[in-house]
Design a protein around this motif. Sequence first.
Motif, PDB file in Angstrom:
ATOM      1  N   ILE A  38       0.856  -1.189   0.000  1.00 45.39           N
ATOM      2  CA  ILE A  38       0.000   0.000   0.000  1.00 45.39           C
ATOM      3  C   ILE A  38       0.891   1.238   0.000  1.00 45.39           C
ATOM      4  CG2 ILE A  38      -1.797   1.255   1.242  1.00 45.39           C
ATOM      5  CD1 ILE A  38      -2.582  -1.479   2.478  1.00 45.39           C
ATOM      6  N   GLU A  39       0.713   2.071  -0.964  1.00 47.92           N
ATOM      7  CA  GLU A  39       1.578   3.242  -1.145  1.00 47.92           C
ATOM      8  C   GLU A  39       1.477   4.224   0.023  1.00 47.92           C
ATOM      9  OE1 GLU A  39       4.661   4.779  -2.966  1.00 47.92           O
ATOM     10  OE2 GLU A  39       3.624   3.039  -3.756  1.00 47.92           O
ATOM     11  N   LYS A  40       0.294   4.373   0.606  1.00 45.56           N
ATOM     12  CA  LYS A  40       0.121   5.322   1.705  1.00 45.56           C
ATOM     13  C   LYS A  40       0.958   4.940   2.916  1.00 45.56           C
ATOM     14  CE  LYS A  40      -4.461   6.948   0.468  1.00 45.56           C
ATOM     15  NZ  LYS A  40      -5.859   7.113   0.878  1.00 45.56           N
ATOM     16  N   LEU A  41       1.144   3.650   3.146  1.00 43.36           N
ATOM     17  CA  LEU A  41       1.978   3.215   4.265  1.00 43.36           C
ATOM     18  C   LEU A  41       3.416   3.661   4.047  1.00 43.36           C
ATOM     19  CD1 LEU A  41       2.352   1.626   6.906  1.00 43.36           C
ATOM     20  CD2 LEU A  41       2.768  -0.392   5.513  1.00 43.36           C
ATOM     21  N   LYS A  42       3.892   3.528   2.825  1.00 45.60           N
ATOM     22  CA  LYS A  42       5.258   3.963   2.525  1.00 45.60           C
ATOM     23  C   LYS A  42       5.415   5.466   2.749  1.00 45.60           C
ATOM     24  CE  LYS A  42       5.989   0.354  -0.905  1.00 45.60           C
ATOM     25  NZ  LYS A  42       6.188   0.066  -2.321  1.00 45.60           N
ATOM     26  N   VAL A  43       4.401   6.232   2.390  1.00 48.44           N
ATOM     27  CA  VAL A  43       4.446   7.681   2.584  1.00 48.44           C
ATOM     28  C   VAL A  43       4.521   8.011   4.071  1.00 48.44           C
ATOM     29  CG1 VAL A  43       3.107   9.822   2.305  1.00 48.44           C
ATOM     30  CG2 VAL A  43       3.272   8.199   0.418  1.00 48.44           C
ATOM     31  N   ILE A  44       3.722   7.299   4.868  1.00 53.70           N
ATOM     32  CA  ILE A  44       3.728   7.535   6.319  1.00 53.70           C
ATOM     33  C   ILE A  44       5.101   7.210   6.908  1.00 53.70           C
ATOM     34  CG2 ILE A  44       2.805   6.687   8.525  1.00 53.70           C
ATOM     35  CD1 ILE A  44       0.096   6.358   7.055  1.00 53.70           C
ATOM     36  N   ASP A  46       7.972   7.172   5.418  1.00 56.74           N
ATOM     37  CA  ASP A  46       9.012   8.063   4.904  1.00 56.74           C
ATOM     38  C   ASP A  46       8.883   9.490   5.435  1.00 56.74           C
ATOM     39  OD1 ASP A  46      10.136   6.010   3.467  1.00 56.74           O
ATOM     40  OD2 ASP A  46       9.118   6.532   1.587  1.00 56.74           O
ATOM     41  N   SER A  47       7.788   9.792   6.114  1.00 63.71           N
ATOM     42  CA  SER A  47       7.537  11.146   6.596  1.00 63.71           C
ATOM     43  C   SER A  47       8.511  11.533   7.703  1.00 63.71           C
ATOM     44  CB  SER A  47       6.108  11.253   7.124  1.00 63.71           C
ATOM     45  OG  SER A  47       5.913  12.511   7.722  1.00 63.71           O
ATOM     46  N   LYS A  55       5.733   5.695  14.391  1.00 62.58           N
ATOM     47  CA  LYS A  55       5.698   4.852  13.196  1.00 62.58           C
ATOM     48  C   LYS A  55       5.664   3.378  13.601  1.00 62.58           C
ATOM     49  CE  LYS A  55       8.271   8.065  10.270  1.00 62.58           C
ATOM     50  NZ  LYS A  55       9.527   8.272   9.532  1.00 62.58           N
TER      51      LYS A  55
END
Length: 176
Positions: A38-44, A46-47, A55
């Motif tokens: 899931i791309e949103k997890l990667k964004v979270i 990497d924040s 995290k």
Amino acid sequence: MKEVVAKKYVKALIASLNSDEFDRVESALVTLASAFKIEKLKVILDSPDIDGAKKANFVYSLLDNGSDKIRSFISLLGDNKRLALIPEISKEFSYQKSIRDNAFTGLISGSFELNQNQQAQLEEKFSSKFGSKIDFEKIKNDYNGIKIELDDLGVEVSFSIDRLKAQMSEYILKAI
């Protein structure tokens, strides 16, 4: 590089586990690794605005029933900014578990269907050849023949009808 770091974490994790915990840890890691698609997890993850502990807690919350060892392991990954390695850690842990259990999963691919009896015979032959428990998954694709892959053992066997035809034509032409 990621694989080397993942191996070190897996080695430490395995050293802390007893034999009863292996399956639960593998299941948890597979669940977490699938969440990384899931791309949103990667964004979270990497924040830079979110600290490692938050995290790690978020990643742990993705599990339905995680143990204290899993929580500690995820916290360690969060503290060291290594949460993004979970898919590689999951893959390496599964490989190490396969070695420990002496059971491997392979892949049979081809353009035709194998019945259960044929698949069982292949599993039996490969199991006796390698002295391990071998299970195969079937995938139907455009390959004109059959290809058997056991990545964990470094084995690939294939039979191509197109290649056979080409070799037969070449042999006939040489004979003439």
